[in-house]
Write a protein that holds these residues in place. Sequence first.
Motif, PDB file in Angstrom:
ATOM      1  N   SER A 108      74.569 156.804  21.316  1.00 12.62           N
ATOM      2  CA  SER A 108      73.059 157.002  21.975  1.00 12.62           C
ATOM      3  C   SER A 108      72.734 156.488  21.093  1.00 12.62           C
ATOM      4  N   PHE A 109      72.569 155.936  19.530  1.00 15.50           N
ATOM      5  CA  PHE A 109      71.706 155.335  19.008  1.00 15.50           C
ATOM      6  C   PHE A 109      72.037 154.508  18.126  1.00 15.50           C
ATOM      7  N   ASP A 110      71.277 153.251  18.119  1.00 12.45           N
ATOM      8  CA  ASP A 110      71.494 151.908  17.441  1.00 12.45           C
ATOM      9  C   ASP A 110      71.091 153.106  15.092  1.00 12.45           C
ATOM     10  N   ARG A 133      78.826 160.286  15.980  1.00 13.93           N
ATOM     11  CA  ARG A 133      79.372 161.065  16.689  1.00 13.93           C
ATOM     12  C   ARG A 133      78.022 160.042  17.794  1.00 13.93           C
ATOM     13  N   ALA A 134      77.063 160.580  17.076  1.00 13.48           N
ATOM     14  CA  ALA A 134      75.564 160.159  17.811  1.00 13.48           C
ATOM     15  C   ALA A 134      75.707 158.651  18.202  1.00 13.48           C
ATOM     16  N   LEU A 135      75.916 157.977  16.569  1.00 16.07           N
ATOM     17  CA  LEU A 135      75.949 156.356  16.495  1.00 16.07           C
ATOM     18  C   LEU A 135      76.057 156.254  17.346  1.00 16.07           C
ATOM     19  N   ARG A 136      76.200 154.386  17.905  1.00 14.24           N
ATOM     20  CA  ARG A 136      77.485 153.113  18.222  1.00 14.24           C
ATOM     21  C   ARG A 136      77.399 153.514  16.666  1.00 14.24           C
ATOM     22  N   LEU A 191      79.091 161.662   3.343  1.00 13.81           N
ATOM     23  CA  LEU A 191      79.435 160.417   4.558  1.00 13.81           C
ATOM     24  C   LEU A 191      80.693 159.232   4.430  1.00 13.81           C
ATOM     25  N   SER A 192      81.393 159.967   3.101  1.00 13.33           N
ATOM     26  CA  SER A 192      82.847 159.085   4.292  1.00 13.33           C
ATOM     27  C   SER A 192      83.934 160.165   5.173  1.00 13.33           C
ATOM     28  N   GLY A 193      83.847 161.815   4.569  1.00 12.15           N
ATOM     29  CA  GLY A 193      83.872 162.520   5.201  1.00 12.15           C
ATOM     30  C   GLY A 193      83.824 162.963   6.661  1.00 12.15           C
ATOM     31  N   ALA A 194      82.729 162.663   6.512  1.00 16.23           N
ATOM     32  CA  ALA A 194      81.803 162.719   8.001  1.00 16.23           C
ATOM     33  C   ALA A 194      82.046 161.252   9.176  1.00 16.23           C
ATOM     34  N   GLY A 195      83.016 159.883   8.788  1.00 12.42           N
ATOM     35  CA  GLY A 195      83.342 158.853   9.204  1.00 12.42           C
ATOM     36  C   GLY A 195      82.371 157.816   8.986  1.00 12.42           C
ATOM     37  N   LEU A 196      81.141 157.554   7.804  1.00 13.15           N
ATOM     38  CA  LEU A 196      80.812 156.468   8.145  1.00 13.15           C
ATOM     39  C   LEU A 196      81.511 156.061   6.743  1.00 13.15           C
ATOM     40  N   THR A 197      80.904 154.526   6.305  1.00 11.17           N
ATOM     41  CA  THR A 197      81.344 153.515   6.178  1.00 11.17           C
ATOM     42  C   THR A 197      80.284 152.981   5.291  1.00 11.17           C
ATOM     43  N   ALA A 270      74.983 153.815   5.269  1.00 11.05           N
ATOM     44  CA  ALA A 270      76.033 153.885   5.518  1.00 11.05           C
ATOM     45  C   ALA A 270      75.793 152.975   6.846  1.00 11.05           C
ATOM     46  N   ARG A 271      76.872 153.129   7.523  1.00 11.03           N
ATOM     47  CA  ARG A 271      77.152 152.588   8.679  1.00 11.03           C
ATOM     48  C   ARG A 271      78.253 153.146   9.900  1.00 11.03           C
ATOM     49  N   LYS A 272      78.350 153.206  10.511  1.00 12.62           N
ATOM     50  CA  LYS A 272      79.128 153.438  11.400  1.00 12.62           C
ATOM     51  C   LYS A 272      80.683 152.254  11.754  1.00 12.62           C
ATOM     52  N   PRO A 273      81.600 152.805  11.761  1.00 11.19           N
ATOM     53  CA  PRO A 273      82.530 151.182  11.741  1.00 11.19           C
ATOM     54  C   PRO A 273      82.923 151.095  13.560  1.00 11.19           C
TER      55      PRO A 273
END
Length: 273
Positions: A108-110, A133-136, A191-197, A270-273
């Motif tokens: 839902s969000f950039d 999850r909310a990040l694209r 943050l790594s555990g939350a799925g961010l890189t 951080a970024r979402k993959p």
Amino acid sequence: MANEDEARDWNGATGRYWADHPGHYDAMLARLTPHLIEAAGIRPRERVLDIGCGFGTTTLLAAERGATVLGADLSGPMLAVARERAAGRDGVRFEQTDVQVHDFGADSFDVALSRFGVMFFDDPLAAFTNVTRALRPGGRLAFLCWQDLRENEHRAVALDAIAPHVDVTGAAPAGPGPFSFARPDYLRELLSGAGLTGIGVDPVREPVRLGADAADAAEFLRHGAMFKTIFARYPAETVERAVAALIEALVPHETPEGVLLGGATWLVTARKP
């Protein structure tokens, strides 16, 4: 809400005090806020989530860059101020909700950003997983959090001043609180555990303004959650001696711009993959 204790505080005396003094808090953080906005790299027409938006300062700064912004916070009193500030502004809305569990919808969000609003989750991993999850895909996270208390002159000087009069042990307890994200290794693991890189944890140091003069700064500090908790255990005469010592310690830090002491933070990206 998952964060029941925090919700109680931020909708009670703590939240009301912040809501009554938005200008004071904005002035306190004025030198730090631009680092966050720059790191977020907000572009026109991007969708932004402001986590723990408080009275909407960073929400409005993101909107000034042409973004559509949702400010989310537990605190009804502070959101009332935010809505008043944003009256008539397009592309800005606020929601009283718990970011840890709220369903924002996938992708839902950039951008997700926060100015000292992420250190209070009772389950930080669940909270950041929800934000991820909310990040694209390719979406960005940026936030400011405090380094260790003793690295922050604006707290260390104040606590050292009152320590001869009151017990300051446990001023920064374990668990949710302003200094809960002080360790960079913990932040990277979280943050790594939350799925961010692409996780960056970079130091940012700037002066923090505590008040117009020493008396104003001491009054501000004594009503904050940390000092209020300490002083609540003591009779009024003891508190007044501690406050007098605090004023004395702050006088050497008076400047034409107000009482300035060092602030040490982490700027986390951080970024979402």
